[in-house]
Enzyme design. Structure first.
Site, short mmCIF file in Angstrom:
data_model
loop_
_atom_site.label_atom_id
_atom_site.label_comp_id
_atom_site.label_asym_id
_atom_site.label_seq_id
_atom_site.Cartn_x
_atom_site.Cartn_y
_atom_site.Cartn_z
CG HIS A 1 8.58 -4.18 -6.19
ND1 HIS A 1 8.02 -4.76 -7.54
CD2 HIS A 1 7.68 -4.31 -5.50
CE1 HIS A 1 6.85 -4.87 -7.45
NE2 HIS A 1 6.49 -4.93 -6.08
CE LYS B 1 3.27 7.17 -16.39
NZ LYS B 1 3.97 7.52 -17.85
NE ARG C 1 -1.86 -2.42 -4.53
CZ ARG C 1 -2.61 -2.79 -5.58
NH1 ARG C 1 -3.78 -2.33 -5.41
NH2 ARG C 1 -2.31 -3.36 -6.44
#
Lengths: 420, 597
Positions: B137, B350, B416
């Site tokens: 990223h 979000k 994750r």
């Protein structure tokens, strides 16, 4: 880099490729070469130790290996060049093949005509969307067959089979004979996918249950398969709430269909048929690129090897004629189209000027029908009628159309199947 | 603070009716207890409390109805491990050989310390790393002031040199935010002004963006030109040119191999059962393979970092596993998209604490859709659900509707390791000397990995004092040949040198026996079918190992001098073959004898 020049190059040494090479040689092609990626000729037939092959061609029930053997012997007798453990990396529309193996290294093979006979491969778990984890113990039927029949290993002790195609059915019997407990065969559709004789000989004779309109919805187990959940499905093939059942097992065998292996064909950008998943071919099984032919399961998945060999021979003949300049490619081709209740037809176009006395048309029906009449029409005029007791989607049908019935300025030939 | 937290919970509609216990330690660590109905409420509660000012972190012991996460009693295993007497001594133990553990190991190899990396799996990169989408990223989206923000920016830049040194593929096509909504476009244009004039520095939320180099604003036409297959008519695009693409497991393996080449020891199949603490300092770890004594223990155990912290008596955060599922599209779509692309302003993203997902690309050319973000109670549950694929398809289709679901060749999920503060925890333990936590490493963990490793080396230096440079450190790792990327001429030469490169094992991805042998005999040997796959790509193609699986197994058995029945897919009990059909097999409730004829 080694350079080679041949008359006809056949990619793939399975039943289609073998038949194509032999026929091309018989029809006068001098230098024919077979490029096979495996360690021996015969293709997937080598792992088919069950019988039932060659009923049409030899009138005998041969094993897959036995069937292949006839052709392999013939290839040797006719001094056809064979390169084993040889993989084709690239083909060009100039009919150049880049192939390689351990001994020759990279080879650049220029050929007069090329026959694509790469066969097919199995659909995998992702293509039928089974949810859950990714443990070991989930294998395709062909892989299981290879382990058991060729390598001599058993990949599990309690199996569930998904899919009732012929490979699934045959593996149900094979595994049972090897002492693997087969819990059942599950089929998402409402009717079985395999040949009737296989349902009887492989399941009924061994009391293996088949569950129609039922599928595997979930795979359990992190490292090693611990079981599957099956569920009945509604008419939209969606699981019905409350019908879920957990089956402990250490092997899930996927027999969920075959796809023609056309990676090389796509490189060439030959015209493809979205229904057959293979190249569009003409009466000689020539693709849209002149001099490039296709045969066998690369064109569409056949259920009988006899048909595969037959299409190989047609392509082999075509290739020989092509290099001899005997094919008229100027004349526009007529379309062969699937009519009522027909899913697809092969070949998809014909040039009557090149055709022999008769042309076999292979097709599959869309749904199960009884007491049917097959009709072929030329520009709407019926040119052939034939009655059959039953027509099933899993069974490839073939009808031969006499050339004289197709007049020269006809535009299209259509094959339909109607009840009654 | 406790009252404030209680109030926040009570005022929340979905949590107000429950009895939730709150305690706050002197270090501002909040512990939550109680039972709610849904797992999502457990996670929501944690996140809610995390937003209260002054909270350092959260230990969330809440449960949801019907969900019992059993505590594993390791005492007997520990006893056994200690009694068997196997003991090794080194300076530093790194727990976990994911990309973070391997990056740390390789960084530490630059100094005169002896390091042992322990990994419970049979290979490196076995957990979150292998299921990562490989995006390096640019660092635009991280919250200013967080560790994530700082390390992402730095890590991204470090990748250029790292890929050269370690010989792994790094591409930098950038990443494209496609904008269809006028309101979004206006915001983007405002951002452009802020960036160009430097005004953004005055706005706290913009400070991160100000630091990211190579941001470009594209017109509709430029977007179309760059990505002709994007759907609809975008108003414009926001191109973050520094976004990189790697194969995450390739990076991890490269780091590990280079560490080994520089003297680091890797112990696979080695699970930490306990962290040894004496007089407030760690003195090593107990593993299922014996005791390792060390001055420093680095906790890089991914989803299990909280478990390791607890073993050391320093429990101050909880990892809530968040599943991310990804689907891979057939290579026939190679070149279809040039850059990873996403739609600006997704609401789902979000809500789920992710940067959004969309359509990505791998260095090899596969399209990749996803990932999802689903909170789950179980750390090992890598199953993919129908709802995952629906969401993935939505993500992919939002970018382009030309690619069909039927072109998916496989899908998988990774977990994750998120903590409730949703930031990296990289620090020396405040309770136990010699213990360094590297926890909560989720996205952009891969992009940050080299910077994380540097930071950890700094912490080691603080802990020990005076880290000495290793004069023999060699930063270069030589990659093995990749047959498929060579020209026919070069391929020919390679085969002439070693005929094994002339034998194709994996037909879909064109992987040769030579490459598989390289993998099996590499610095960190591949001993499972999946380990071979990660090093070579065999089995990654459209047939998913149908053809090459049996051949890879055969080669593994031959090279490792094992029986084929001993070869596993992914370590542990994941055997592929049950029995040699020529041997008698034992079936429950009796046996089948076989007679050779």
């Amino acid at each position: 880099m080694k350079e080679l020049s041949v008359d006809v190059a056949v990619i793939g040494g399975g039943p289609a490729g073998l038949a194509a090479a032999i026929e091309a040689k018989d029809q006068g092609a001098d230098h024919v070469i077979i490029l096979e990626r495996d360690v021996e000729l015969g293709g997937i037939l080598q792992q088919c130790i069950h019988d039932g092959f060659g009923l049409h061609r030899f009138g005998k029930r041969l094993s897959g290996c036995g069937y292949a053997h006839h052709f392999i012997e013939s290839v040797a007798e006719k001094a056809i060049d064979v390169k084993l453990k040889t993989i084709v990396l690239e083909i060009t529309d100039q009919k150049i093949i880049y192939a390689m193996n351990e001994v020759d290294g990279m080879m650049k093979i220029t050929c007069g005509a090329m026959i694509l006979a790469m066969g097919c491969r199995e659909r995998t778990r992702s293509q039928v969307f089974i949810w859950g984890t990714r443990p070991s113990g989930v294998l395709t039927a062909g892989t299981v067959q290879r382990y058991i029949n060729m390598e001599g290993y058993l990949p599990g002790q309690k199996a569930v089979i998904l899919g009732s195609g012929d490979i699934g059915l045959i593996m149900a019997r094979r595994m049972t004979l090897e002492g693997i407990e087969v819990e059942g065969v599950y089929e998402v559709m409402e009717s079985p996918g395999g040949l009737t004789r296989n349902i009887s000989q492989c399941l009924k004779d061994f009391q293996i249950p088949m569950h129609l309109a039922t599928t595997v919805v979930r795979i359990h187990g992190n490292k090693k398969l611990e079981g599957v959940t099956v569920a009945q499905v509604d008419e939209n093939r969606q699981p019905i709430q409350g019908t879920q059942r957990f089956i402990p097992c250490d092997l899930l065998v996927l027999a969920v269909g075959l796809i023609p292996e056309n990676e090389l064909s796509r490189q060439l950008e030959v015209e493809m048929d979205s229904r057959t998943k293979g190249p569009i071919v003409d009466e000689h099984f020539m693709t849209s690129i002149p001099g490039v032919f296709a045969a066998g399961n690369v064109v569409t998945v056949f259920d009988l090897v006899d048909y595969v060999s037959l299409t190989g021979e047609i392509a082999g003949r075509g290739a020989a004629k092509f290099i001899q300049g005997k094919l008229n490619l100027q004349m526009p081709a007529k379309d062969v189209l699937p009519g009522d209740s027909v899913n697809f037809v092969v070949p998809q176009r014909i040039r009557t000027v090149n055709a022999e006395d008769s042309i076999p048309i292979y097709f599959r029906v869309k749904k199960e029908m009884r007491k049917v009449e097959v009709t072929a029409t030329v520009d709407g005029q019926v040119c052939m009628r034939k009655k059959h007791a039953i027509a099933l989607p899993p069974e490839m049908m073939v009808e031969t159309i006499q050339l004289e019935k197709i007049h020269e300025d006809a535009r299209e030939l259509r094959v339909s199947v109607k009840v009654g | 603070m406790k009252n404030k937290i209680m109030k926040v919970i009570q005022e929340n509609k979905s949590l107000s009716g429950y009895k939730i216990g709150v305690s706050v330690s002197s270090e501002q660590i909040v512990t939550l207890t109680g039972q709610v109905d849904e797992w999502q409420q457990v996670v929501d509660c944690g996140h809610l409390v995390a937003r209260v000012k002054g909270v350092r972190n959260i230990v969330n012991d809440m449960t949801a109805k019907g969900i019992v996460i059993p505590k594993r009693d390791r005492s007997k295993e520990i006893q056994r491990a200690i009694e068997n007497g196997k003991e090794t001594t080194c300076d530093i133990v790194v727990i976990g050989a994911g990309v973070i553990g391997c990056a740390i190991a390789r960084e530490l190899a630059k100094y005169q310390v002896s390091t042992i990396v322990v990994e419970k799996n049979s290979d490196v990169a076995e957990e979150a790393t292998k299921a990562n989408n490989g995006n390096i990223h640019p660092g635009v989206l991280a919250k200013p002031g967080t560790l994530k923000a700082k390390l992402n920016l730095k890590g991204n830049q470090m990748y250029t040199q790292l890929s050269k040194d370690l010989n792994f593929e790094l591409q930098r096509p950038g990443s494209l935010n496609v904008i269809y909504k006028k309101s979004e476009w206006r915001k983007m244009k405002a951002l452009e002004v802020m960036k160009k004039t430097g005004l953004g520095h005055l706005v706290p939320q913009m400070r991160q963006v100000m630091k990211v180099p190579g941001l470009k604003w594209l017109t509709s036409q430029e977007v179309k030109q760059m990505e002709p297959h994007l759907k609809g008519n975008p108003i414009g695009g926001f191109w973050m040119t520094t976004m990189g693409l790697v194969e995450p497991y390739e990076v991890c393996i490269a780091l590990a191999e280079n560490a080994v080449e520089n003297g680091t020891e890797f112990r696979l199949n080695t699970e930490v059962l306990d962290v040894l603490v004496e007089n407030g300092r760690t003195v090593g770890v107990v593993t299922n393979q014996g005791v390792i004594r060390s001055e420093i223990v680095i906790n890089a155990a991914g989803v299990y970092t909280d478990t390791i912290a607890e073993m050391a008596g320093d429990r101050f955060f909880t990892i809530h596993p968040r599943r991310g599922a990804i689907a891979i599209i057939d290579k026939s779509r190679k070149g279809f998209l040039k850059t990873p692309a996403g739609i600006r302003g997704g609401k789902e993203a979000k809500k789920n604490n992710t940067k959004g997902g969309g359509a990505s690309v791998t260095p090899e050319g596969n399209l990749l859709w996803g990932p999802t973000a689903v909170e789950i109670p179980w750390k090992e549950d890598k199953s993919v659900e129908a709802s995952d694929l629906d969401y993935i398809t939505k993500l992919g289709m939002s970018v382009t509707n030309e690619v069909k679901r039927s072109e998916i060749i496989t899908f998988f999920a990774g977990i994750r390791a998120a903590d409730y503060m949703e930031d990296f925890i990289i620090e020396r333990s405040r309770k136990v000397g010699g213990l360094i936590h590297v926890a909560g490493i989720q996205s952009p963990g891969l992009a940050s990995a080299p910077a994380i490793a540097e930071m950890v080396a700094g912490l080691v230096n603080q802990e020990r004092g005076g880290l000495m440079d290793n004069p023999n450190f060699n930063p270069i790792r030589k990659a093995k040949p990749q047959f498929r990327h060579l020209s026919h001429q070069e391929q020919d030469q390679l085969i002439q040198k070693n005929a094994k490169y002339g034998n194709i094992i994996c037909r879909c991805e064109l992987i040769t026996e030579g490459e598989i042998l390289d993998a099996i005999h590499s610095t960190i040997p591949a001993t499972t079918v999946d380990a071979v796959k990660r090093r070579t790509r065999s089995g990654m193609g459209r047939c998913q190992g149908g053809f090459c699986g049996p051949r890879v197994l055969e080669i593994l058995a031959r090279e490792l001098e094992k029986e084929p029945t001993e070869i596993t897919l992914k370590g542990n009990e994941s055997y592929i073959l049950k029995a040699d059909s020529r041997q008698p097999i034992v079936v429950e409730g009796g046996s089948h004898e076989r007679i050779e004829c």
